[in-house]
Design a protein around this motif. Structure first.
Motif, mmCIF file in Angstrom:
data_model
loop_
_atom_site.group_PDB
_atom_site.id
_atom_site.type_symbol
_atom_site.label_atom_id
_atom_site.label_comp_id
_atom_site.label_asym_id
_atom_site.label_seq_id
_atom_site.Cartn_x
_atom_site.Cartn_y
_atom_site.Cartn_z
ATOM 1 N N PHE A 92 34.681 5.996 43.895
ATOM 2 C CA PHE A 92 33.323 6.281 43.424
ATOM 3 C C PHE A 92 33.333 7.401 42.392
ATOM 4 N N ILE A 93 32.543 7.206 41.327
ATOM 5 C CA ILE A 93 32.282 8.264 40.354
ATOM 6 C C ILE A 93 31.194 9.180 40.885
ATOM 7 N N ASN A 94 30.168 8.582 41.448
ATOM 8 C CA ASN A 94 29.069 9.287 42.104
ATOM 9 C C ASN A 94 28.461 8.322 43.113
ATOM 10 N N LYS A 95 27.310 8.662 43.644
ATOM 11 C CA LYS A 95 26.715 7.835 44.693
ATOM 12 C C LYS A 95 26.510 6.391 44.264
ATOM 13 N N SER A 96 26.138 6.173 43.022
ATOM 14 C CA SER A 96 25.740 4.820 42.605
ATOM 15 C C SER A 96 26.814 4.052 41.843
ATOM 16 N N ARG A 97 27.818 4.746 41.312
ATOM 17 C CA ARG A 97 28.769 4.080 40.410
ATOM 18 C C ARG A 97 30.129 3.919 41.077
ATOM 19 N N LEU A 98 30.556 2.665 41.195
ATOM 20 C CA LEU A 98 31.816 2.308 41.834
ATOM 21 C C LEU A 98 32.807 1.793 40.796
ATOM 22 N N ALA A 150 45.556 1.175 42.360
ATOM 23 C CA ALA A 150 44.803 2.251 43.010
ATOM 24 C C ALA A 150 44.063 3.050 41.952
ATOM 25 N N VAL A 151 42.959 3.696 42.363
ATOM 26 C CA VAL A 151 42.083 4.398 41.434
ATOM 27 C C VAL A 151 41.787 5.793 41.962
ATOM 28 N N ALA A 152 41.750 6.774 41.056
ATOM 29 C CA ALA A 152 41.346 8.138 41.412
ATOM 30 C C ALA A 152 40.401 8.662 40.348
ATOM 31 N N VAL A 153 39.404 9.437 40.759
ATOM 32 C CA VAL A 153 38.384 9.950 39.845
ATOM 33 C C VAL A 153 38.390 11.469 39.876
ATOM 34 N N ASP A 154 38.327 12.085 38.693
ATOM 35 C CA ASP A 154 38.230 13.539 38.611
ATOM 36 C C ASP A 154 37.395 13.911 37.397
ATOM 37 N N ALA A 155 36.306 14.652 37.619
ATOM 38 C CA ALA A 155 35.430 15.097 36.525
ATOM 39 C C ALA A 155 35.059 13.914 35.632
ATOM 40 N N ASP A 156 35.507 13.925 34.381
ATOM 41 C CA ASP A 156 35.135 12.872 33.433
ATOM 42 C C ASP A 156 36.225 11.835 33.232
ATOM 43 N N ASP A 157 37.219 11.832 34.099
ATOM 44 C CA ASP A 157 38.347 10.932 33.917
ATOM 45 C C ASP A 157 38.547 10.038 35.140
ATOM 46 N N GLY A 169 56.219 1.706 33.777
ATOM 47 C CA GLY A 169 55.444 2.042 34.962
ATOM 48 C C GLY A 169 54.268 2.953 34.654
ATOM 49 N N TRP A 170 53.177 2.387 34.186
ATOM 50 C CA TRP A 170 52.095 3.191 33.628
ATOM 51 C C TRP A 170 51.073 3.673 34.650
ATOM 52 N N VAL A 171 50.590 4.905 34.422
ATOM 53 C CA VAL A 171 49.285 5.345 34.901
ATOM 54 C C VAL A 171 48.367 5.269 33.694
ATOM 55 N N ALA A 172 47.222 4.604 33.849
ATOM 56 C CA ALA A 172 46.256 4.483 32.757
ATOM 57 C C ALA A 172 45.089 5.443 32.993
ATOM 58 N N ARG A 173 44.431 5.827 31.909
ATOM 59 C CA ARG A 173 43.293 6.745 32.014
ATOM 60 C C ARG A 173 42.092 6.180 31.278
ATOM 61 N N LEU A 174 40.927 6.384 31.864
ATOM 62 C CA LEU A 174 39.650 5.981 31.288
ATOM 63 C C LEU A 174 38.765 7.202 31.187
ATOM 64 N N LYS A 175 38.282 7.506 29.992
ATOM 65 C CA LYS A 175 37.340 8.599 29.800
ATOM 66 C C LYS A 175 35.928 8.089 30.051
ATOM 67 N N LEU A 176 35.199 8.800 30.912
ATOM 68 C CA LEU A 176 33.815 8.443 31.181
ATOM 69 C C LEU A 176 32.900 9.125 30.158
ATOM 70 N N GLU A 177 31.979 8.371 29.617
ATOM 71 C CA GLU A 177 31.061 8.892 28.625
ATOM 72 C C GLU A 177 29.623 8.691 29.086
ATOM 73 N N ILE A 204 43.903 12.842 43.340
ATOM 74 C CA ILE A 204 43.805 14.122 42.642
ATOM 75 C C ILE A 204 43.957 15.231 43.680
ATOM 76 N N SER A 205 44.849 16.180 43.425
ATOM 77 C CA SER A 205 45.091 17.247 44.375
ATOM 78 C C SER A 205 43.973 18.292 44.318
ATOM 79 N N PRO A 206 43.874 19.159 45.328
ATOM 80 C CA PRO A 206 42.895 20.254 45.273
ATOM 81 C C PRO A 206 43.104 21.180 44.085
ATOM 82 N N ARG A 207 44.310 21.188 43.517
ATOM 83 C CA ARG A 207 44.587 22.004 42.332
ATOM 84 C C ARG A 207 44.431 21.211 41.040
ATOM 85 N N ARG A 208 43.883 19.984 41.143
ATOM 86 C CA ARG A 208 43.553 19.124 40.012
ATOM 87 C C ARG A 208 44.757 18.470 39.364
ATOM 88 N N GLU A 209 45.923 18.444 40.029
ATOM 89 C CA GLU A 209 47.021 17.649 39.497
ATOM 90 C C GLU A 209 46.769 16.170 39.787
#
Length: 339
Positions: A92-98, A150-157, A169-177, A204-209
């Protein structure tokens, strides 16, 4: 030198100081068709599951499955048995966005999808109703990418693991706008960093890694790695053997900060299970101690709610395509507070 440079990352792991209390998982749903992803909705605590072989996403309402998104296309995966796969990772990005990592199309055509989920009891959305990213198509000698596991969300990414390009062996990133979705891009070539196949788990770790579980080869070797990357520089901060066969899911407990993982164990499903991953030192070096908490038959994903309860999806041994021969045996489990 690597473990010295990355030593602050160890603060996100905890030393094992007490014996784990006996764990008795509660079955929330059963008879699921190869559940592959799980996420907990913010604010409501509602649990969502990607039922990949059923080409749908469901949520638990009053103890029963309610379809939220339906009619995904489907692809096939495996070489005996062969499974139908559709939606995979959830976050989840927030309550409504999956956010949904997709596996329903061919590599190079698959996308990451984002849905504004309807309220409980409302009509299910069609798979095409959400917004979707660009695919990671072939680029010169780089093959098309897919199977966003698998998916992980942090701030705007948004970060997702992908398993199409075996060489990198890629990790891909999506910027949220604010207005729609940004571009999905190849972000970290994990195999180039650690020389081990198949990024699968991510959190995403508690230290944002960005924390990635490299699954390794599908054999009877405990060759999985637990790796940490800096989000801005993409630099590999630490890579440690995870003492697991096929690490496919990671999650931090919101109550204790401890890190947990699930081992699918492709070669021998009886070896699968839920693990606590603790930082310890052996011969003066930092390592990971993987403590098995319970045996599980092909676990695929895990997610905590705010109360510290843990939800785990178990793939099972049949996709229900022919119920008379291989009835679906996938499950959603709940483990109480205390982890």
């Amino acid at each position: 030198m690597l473990h010295r440079v990355a030593l602050p990352c160890a603060l996100v792991l905890f030393l094992a100081t007490a014996t784990q209390a006996q764990i008795k998982p509660e079955v929330i749903l059963e008879g699921l068709k190869c559940p592959s992803g799980v996420a907990v909705q913010p604010e409501t605590g509602t649990v969502f599951v990607a039922e990949t072989a059923a080409s749908q996403i469901i949520r638990v309402v009053d103890g029963k499955a309610e379809v939220v998104v339906k009619e995904f296309p489907h692809d096939e995966y495996g070489k005996g048995p062969v499974y139908q796969i559709g939606p995979l990772g959830l976050a989840f990005i927030n309550k409504s966005r999956l956010v949904v990592g997709d596996g329903s199309l061919k590599d190079g055509e698959e996308v990451v999808r984002v849905y504004d989920v309807p309220e409980n009891g409302k009509e299910a959305l069609s798979a095409d109703a959400g917004k979707k990213t660009n695919p990671l198509a072939a680029d010169g000698d780089v093959p098309g990418e897919g199977n966003f596991y698998a998916v992980a969300v942090d701030a705007d990414d948004v970060y997702t693991t992908a398993n199409g390009d075996d060489k990198k062996g890629w990790v891909a990133r999506l910027k949220l706008e604010k207005e729609g979705l940004g571009k999905l891009e190849r972000y970290i070539a994990t195999k180039e960093s650690v020389d081990v196949d198949a990024p699968a788990a991510i959190t995403i770790s508690p230290r944002r890694e960005v924390v990635v579980g490299q699954m390794g080869e599908i054999n009877d070797q405990k060759d999985s790695l637990l790796t940490f990357y800096d989000q801005k520089s993409k630099k590999l901060l630490m890579s440690l053997p995870a003492e697991m066969f096929d690490l496919v899911g990671l999650a931090y407990s919101p109550k204790t900060g401890r890190l947990y993982g699930v081992d699918y164990s492709w070669a021998d499903p009886k070896q699968g299970g839920l693990y606590r991953l603790d930082a310890v030192r052996r011969d003066g070096k930092q390592v990971v101690k993987a403590t098995k908490l319970i045996d599980l038959d092909q676990p695929t994903a895990l997610a905590f709610n705010d109360a510290g309860e843990l939800f785990v999806t178990v793939f099972g041994n049949g996709d229900g395509a022919d119920e008379s021969k291989t009835p679906a045996t996938g499950k959603l489990l709940k483990i109480g507070e205390g982890l």
